[in-house]
Design a protein around this motif. Structure first.
Motif, PDB file in Angstrom:
ATOM      1  N   LEU A 166       0.849  -1.182   0.000  1.00 29.08           N
ATOM      2  CA  LEU A 166       0.000   0.000   0.000  1.00 29.08           C
ATOM      3  C   LEU A 166       0.891   1.240   0.000  1.00 29.08           C
ATOM      4  O   LEU A 166       1.766   1.373   0.866  1.00 29.08           O
ATOM      5  CB  LEU A 166      -0.863  -0.013   1.260  1.00 29.08           C
ATOM      6  N   ARG A 167       0.693   2.126  -0.992  1.00 30.50           N
ATOM      7  CA  ARG A 167       1.417   3.399  -1.039  1.00 30.50           C
ATOM      8  C   ARG A 167       0.422   4.476  -0.610  1.00 30.50           C
ATOM      9  O   ARG A 167      -0.502   4.806  -1.331  1.00 30.50           O
ATOM     10  CB  ARG A 167       1.948   3.679  -2.433  1.00 30.50           C
ATOM     11  N   CYS A 168       0.636   5.012   0.585  1.00 36.53           N
ATOM     12  CA  CYS A 168      -0.276   5.963   1.213  1.00 36.53           C
ATOM     13  C   CYS A 168       0.243   7.398   1.036  1.00 36.53           C
ATOM     14  O   CYS A 168       1.450   7.624   1.055  1.00 36.53           O
ATOM     15  CB  CYS A 168      -0.392   5.623   2.697  1.00 36.53           C
ATOM     16  N   ASN A 169      -0.691   8.336   0.908  1.00 38.19           N
ATOM     17  CA  ASN A 169      -0.307   9.738   0.742  1.00 38.19           C
ATOM     18  C   ASN A 169      -0.586  10.586   1.980  1.00 38.19           C
ATOM     19  O   ASN A 169      -0.645  11.804   1.897  1.00 38.19           O
ATOM     20  CB  ASN A 169      -1.020  10.347  -0.482  1.00 38.19           C
ATOM     21  N   CYS A 170      -0.740   9.949   3.142  1.00 33.56           N
ATOM     22  CA  CYS A 170      -0.965  10.728   4.367  1.00 33.56           C
ATOM     23  C   CYS A 170       0.294  11.533   4.696  1.00 33.56           C
ATOM     24  O   CYS A 170       1.342  11.358   4.077  1.00 33.56           O
ATOM     25  CB  CYS A 170      -1.352   9.816   5.529  1.00 33.56           C
ATOM     26  N   PHE A 206      -3.268   4.426  -2.007  1.00 34.01           N
ATOM     27  CA  PHE A 206      -4.310   4.588  -0.996  1.00 34.01           C
ATOM     28  C   PHE A 206      -4.357   6.048  -0.561  1.00 34.01           C
ATOM     29  O   PHE A 206      -3.312   6.643  -0.271  1.00 34.01           O
ATOM     30  CB  PHE A 206      -4.014   3.686   0.210  1.00 34.01           C
ATOM     31  N   ASP A 207      -5.555   6.630  -0.511  1.00 33.27           N
ATOM     32  CA  ASP A 207      -5.716   8.033  -0.123  1.00 33.27           C
ATOM     33  C   ASP A 207      -5.790   8.162   1.389  1.00 33.27           C
ATOM     34  O   ASP A 207      -6.855   8.279   1.983  1.00 33.27           O
ATOM     35  CB  ASP A 207      -6.969   8.623  -0.775  1.00 33.27           C
ATOM     36  N   GLY A 208      -4.629   8.158   2.019  1.00 32.46           N
ATOM     37  CA  GLY A 208      -4.551   8.293   3.467  1.00 32.46           C
ATOM     38  C   GLY A 208      -4.821   9.701   3.963  1.00 32.46           C
ATOM     39  O   GLY A 208      -5.090   9.911   5.143  1.00 32.46           O
ATOM     40  N   ARG A 209      -4.756  10.684   3.084  1.00 28.46           N
ATOM     41  CA  ARG A 209      -5.101  12.055   3.482  1.00 28.46           C
ATOM     42  C   ARG A 209      -6.562  12.146   3.873  1.00 28.46           C
ATOM     43  O   ARG A 209      -6.935  12.974   4.681  1.00 28.46           O
ATOM     44  CB  ARG A 209      -4.787  13.027   2.351  1.00 28.46           C
ATOM     45  N   GLU A 233     -10.560   8.513   6.794  1.00 29.54           N
ATOM     46  CA  GLU A 233     -11.897   8.106   7.239  1.00 29.54           C
ATOM     47  C   GLU A 233     -12.754   7.651   6.064  1.00 29.54           C
ATOM     48  O   GLU A 233     -13.493   6.680   6.175  1.00 29.54           O
ATOM     49  CB  GLU A 233     -12.579   9.242   8.000  1.00 29.54           C
ATOM     50  N   ARG A 234     -12.686   8.346   4.937  1.00 33.71           N
ATOM     51  CA  ARG A 234     -13.469   7.968   3.760  1.00 33.71           C
ATOM     52  C   ARG A 234     -12.848   6.771   3.054  1.00 33.71           C
ATOM     53  O   ARG A 234     -13.549   5.884   2.568  1.00 33.71           O
ATOM     54  CB  ARG A 234     -13.578   9.140   2.806  1.00 33.71           C
ATOM     55  N   SER A 235     -11.528   6.709   3.010  1.00 37.61           N
ATOM     56  CA  SER A 235     -10.818   5.677   2.240  1.00 37.61           C
ATOM     57  C   SER A 235     -10.690   4.346   2.958  1.00 37.61           C
ATOM     58  O   SER A 235     -10.406   3.334   2.327  1.00 37.61           O
ATOM     59  CB  SER A 235      -9.414   6.180   1.897  1.00 37.61           C
TER      60      SER A 235
END
Length: 131
Positions: A34-38, A116-119, A122-124
């Motif tokens: 998983l590549r997260c953008n948070c 993965f949209d970690g920003r 809650e929605r993702s």
């Protein structure tokens, strides 16, 4: 739902930059990543390999680690006390698993990377089956 829990017969080893933190785990021959953008993942380039606690072994003294928590304080980010690298941590999304940093695994494991949209966690989170 994306299944990021890897199962399989392959043994992997890894750790931090200086070697003070070492671990091993078992997973499939091709790792689901998983590549997260948070905020923390994007700044560190962290690539998540989710590993059940039962498949993970810390090979070094836990005293080699120091932790950091932010936001909800549910995730425990462990860093090497010597070199500062986070090679694995306890994510809030999977309380029965660790997230291992792909770039801290020895060699060049085969991986399938999914964004993965970690920003907007809650929605993702529904994509992780946590909805």
């Amino acid at each position: 739902m994306v299944d990021f829990v890897n199962r399989g017969p392959v043994e992997y080893n890894g750790g931090c930059h200086c070697g003070a933190v070492r671990f091993r785990f078992e997973a499939g021959a091709v790792l689901d990543v998983l590549r997260c953008n948070c905020s923390i993942c994007s700044r560190t380039g962290y690539l998540h390999v989710t590993v059940p606690h039962t498949a993970f072994t810390l090979l070094t003294d836990p005293a080699a680690l120091i932790d950091y928590r932010f936001g909800t304080r549910m995730a425990v980010h462990w860093f090497c006390r010597v070199c500062g690298i986070k090679s694995f941590y306890q994510p809030r999304s999977h309380p029965d698993c660790y997230s291992v940093h792909l770039r801290c695994i020895d060699g060049e494991p085969q991986a399938q990377i999914v964004d993965f949209d970690g920003r907007d966690w809650e929605r993702s989170k529904e994509r992780l089956g946590l909805g």
